[in-house]
Write a protein that holds these residues in place. Structure first.
Motif, short mmCIF file in Angstrom:
data_model
loop_
_atom_site.label_atom_id
_atom_site.label_comp_id
_atom_site.label_asym_id
_atom_site.label_seq_id
_atom_site.Cartn_x
_atom_site.Cartn_y
_atom_site.Cartn_z
N VAL A 1 38.08 100.80 14.97
CA VAL A 1 37.16 99.79 15.48
C VAL A 1 36.55 98.99 14.33
N GLY A 2 36.23 99.67 13.23
CA GLY A 2 35.66 98.98 12.09
C GLY A 2 36.57 97.91 11.52
N ALA A 3 37.87 98.18 11.50
CA ALA A 3 38.82 97.18 10.99
C ALA A 3 38.82 95.94 11.87
N VAL A 4 38.79 96.13 13.18
CA VAL A 4 38.80 94.99 14.09
C VAL A 4 37.50 94.20 13.98
N ILE A 5 36.38 94.91 13.82
CA ILE A 5 35.11 94.21 13.62
C ILE A 5 35.19 93.33 12.37
N ALA A 6 35.77 93.87 11.30
CA ALA A 6 35.92 93.10 10.06
C ALA A 6 36.79 91.88 10.28
N GLY A 7 37.92 92.06 10.97
CA GLY A 7 38.81 90.94 11.24
C GLY A 7 38.14 89.87 12.07
N PHE A 8 37.41 90.29 13.10
CA PHE A 8 36.71 89.32 13.95
C PHE A 8 35.64 88.58 13.14
N LEU A 9 34.84 89.33 12.39
CA LEU A 9 33.73 88.73 11.64
C LEU A 9 34.23 87.71 10.62
N LEU A 10 35.26 88.09 9.87
CA LEU A 10 35.78 87.19 8.84
C LEU A 10 36.44 85.95 9.44
N THR A 11 36.87 86.05 10.69
CA THR A 11 37.48 84.90 11.37
C THR A 11 36.43 84.05 12.06
N ALA A 12 35.38 84.68 12.57
CA ALA A 12 34.33 83.94 13.28
C ALA A 12 33.40 83.20 12.32
N ILE A 13 33.16 83.77 11.15
CA ILE A 13 32.19 83.17 10.23
C ILE A 13 32.54 81.72 9.87
N PRO A 14 33.80 81.38 9.55
CA PRO A 14 34.10 79.97 9.28
C PRO A 14 33.78 79.06 10.46
N ASN A 15 33.98 79.56 11.70
CA ASN A 15 33.62 78.76 12.87
C ASN A 15 32.11 78.61 12.99
N TRP A 16 31.38 79.66 12.64
CA TRP A 16 29.92 79.61 12.72
C TRP A 16 29.31 78.70 11.65
N THR A 17 29.90 78.74 10.46
CA THR A 17 29.26 78.11 9.30
C THR A 17 29.91 76.82 8.83
N GLY A 18 31.16 76.59 9.22
CA GLY A 18 31.88 75.43 8.71
C GLY A 18 32.43 75.63 7.32
N ARG A 19 32.29 76.83 6.77
CA ARG A 19 32.81 77.13 5.44
C ARG A 19 34.26 77.59 5.53
N LEU A 20 34.98 77.45 4.45
CA LEU A 20 36.37 77.89 4.43
C LEU A 20 36.45 79.41 4.51
N PRO A 21 37.51 79.93 5.13
CA PRO A 21 37.62 81.39 5.26
C PRO A 21 37.92 82.07 3.94
N ILE A 22 37.59 83.34 3.87
CA ILE A 22 37.94 84.17 2.73
C ILE A 22 39.41 84.52 2.85
N ALA A 23 40.18 84.28 1.82
CA ALA A 23 41.63 84.47 1.89
C ALA A 23 42.15 84.88 0.52
N GLY A 24 43.45 85.17 0.47
CA GLY A 24 44.09 85.49 -0.79
C GLY A 24 43.62 86.80 -1.39
N ALA A 25 43.42 86.80 -2.70
CA ALA A 25 43.06 88.02 -3.42
C ALA A 25 41.76 88.65 -2.93
N PRO A 26 40.69 87.87 -2.66
CA PRO A 26 39.46 88.50 -2.15
C PRO A 26 39.68 89.23 -0.82
N LEU A 27 40.47 88.63 0.07
CA LEU A 27 40.76 89.26 1.34
C LEU A 27 41.62 90.51 1.14
N ALA A 28 42.59 90.42 0.25
CA ALA A 28 43.44 91.58 -0.05
C ALA A 28 42.60 92.73 -0.61
#
Length: 408
Positions: A78-105
């Motif tokens: 469940v924690g993994a899915v919460i992380a996936g949802f949060l990291l995907t929702a935050i750009p929609n909430w804030t208008g900021r670019l998503p975290i990707a690449g090496a930081p996400l890895a």
């Protein structure tokens, strides 16, 4: 000339664009690695648990077998899915670019390290395993807090709930070490927090997606409205009832609060007119998943009153029912929408929904003697495994591939 010097925000945005462009598709959005990783771990953790029950293996963890099963389904899957949802929702909430690449890895690698650390904690040491496991949630909460605070976004409370979820994780490690007096406290906290997240976030997306689909079909009569005082009251009552459940092992007061919260959630769900969505499985499954919240609260109330009803049935209504169903509902929809695919449930997706629903019903019904206990439990486990295996095989290629129309 001074105006030509990029600001810190512009520099960060440029770095994120470059990171996304250079990253493989699987690392171009938080939903990709965490949804797929969470689904894989759901299958692996349950398969290991079934082997333990059959006496075929012994897990090399510092947790006892049942505690490990609870921990990994809640704080791992469940924690993994919460992380996936949060990291995907935050750009929609804030208008900021998503975290990707090496930081996400790196973040995903920390979650994965936590799973291995807990599994092999007998050899690694409980303290080291706990630091790695809890560290993931501290880093996730820190990253999320930075994003929403810098954007002055209203979703800071959701970040706070993720931090509390990480604290519950840490308490579970203390319980496994025999330090915590009440070993049930951590998993009860986790169940309560995720139920509240479903109530909060589900209360946004279920009526919104229902309203959009009905309006698209031209059905504009009595569309689900915007969140109202009733919604806030239902969430508040649910929080109060779950807090009472955690604080009191039994009694009329938590039972009464749970009953009232269940009625409020059921009223809330009825206002969203889920019966109108039977032609669209992607929307209907959200209503089915949310329906497990009032069901679970009502069953908890009955268990509190000493009815002939084991608490495990109520807890699994909230976990296998509400969490499992809502997780698959969100993962399938987000995986399609964020990769440019049509928002339509194909045959495989419909089977995923059927399997998780049947599995949840049987998992709740088996302890109630509504079906043969052993047969019901075995079929429920097979349905759960089947639903997540089918998600992996159906959506794995989508999550590894670039967005439609985007270069790899």
């Amino acid at each position: 000339m001074e105006n030509m010097i990029p600001t810190r925000g512009e520099q960060m945005a440029a770095l994120r664009r470059a990171s996304m462009a250079a990253a493989p598709p699987i690392l171009r959005g938080g939903f990709r690695p965490f949804f797929l990783g969470g689904a894989v771990w759901a299958v692996v953790a349950l398969a290991l648990w079934l082997c333990v029950l059959a006496g075929q293996i012994t897990i090399p963890t510092a947790f006892d077998a049942l505690a490990w099963h609870r921990h990994e389904m809640l704080f791992g899957f469940v924690g993994a899915v919460i992380a996936g949802f949060l990291l995907t929702a935050i750009p929609n909430w804030t208008g900021r670019l998503p975290i990707a690449g090496a930081p996400l890895a790196s973040l995903f690698g920390l979650w994965l390290a936590g799973r291995q650390a807990v599994l092999f904690s007998a050899a690694l040491g409980p303290a080291v395993a706990g630091l790695i496991d809890v560290g993931f949630y501290l880093v996730l909460a820190g990253v999320a807090a930075r994003e929403v605070i810098e954007a002055n976004n209203r979703n800071v409370p959701i970040v706070g709930m993720v931090l509390l979820f990480g604290i519950a994780n840490g308490l579970d490690h203390f319980a496994a070490a025999g330090i915590l007096i009440d070993p049930a406290l951590p998993w009860q906290m986790a169940v309560a927090l995720v139920t509240l997240l479903i109530s909060l976030i589900g209360g946004r997306i279920v009526p919104s997606f229902t309203r959009n689909w009905l309006a698209k079909r031209g059905d504009t009569q009595g569309l689900p409205g915007q969140p109202s005082k009733l919604d806030l009251a239902a969430i508040g009552l649910t929080a109060l009832a779950l807090l009472a459940w955690i604080a009191a092992p039994s009694g009329w007061l938590p039972a009464a609060l749970l009953t009232i919260a269940s009625a409020a959630q059921l009223t809330r769900l009825a206002r969203w007119k889920g019966w109108k969505t039977v032609r669209n499985p992607l929307v209907l499954i959200l209503h089915i998943g949310y329906a497990w919240v009032p069901i679970g609260l009502a069953l908890l109330a009955a268990a509190q009153l000493g009815a002939h009803l084991p608490q495990s049935a109520a807890v699994h209504a909230l976990t296998a029912g509400a969490m499992g169903t809502m997780i698959l509902a969100v993962m399938t929809r987000a995986s399609l929408g964020h990769t440019g695919h049509e928002l339509r449930a194909g045959p495989a997706t419909s089977v995923i929904y059927l399997l998780v629903t049947v599995g949840a019903v049987l998992r709740v019904a088996a302890p109630l003697s509504a079906v043969d206990y052993r047969t019901g439990m075995e079929i429920a486990a097979l349905c759960w495994l089947g639903s997540f295996l089918l998600f992996i095989f159906t959506y794995g290629p989508i999550l590894f591939a670039p967005r439609l129309g985007e270069r790899s």
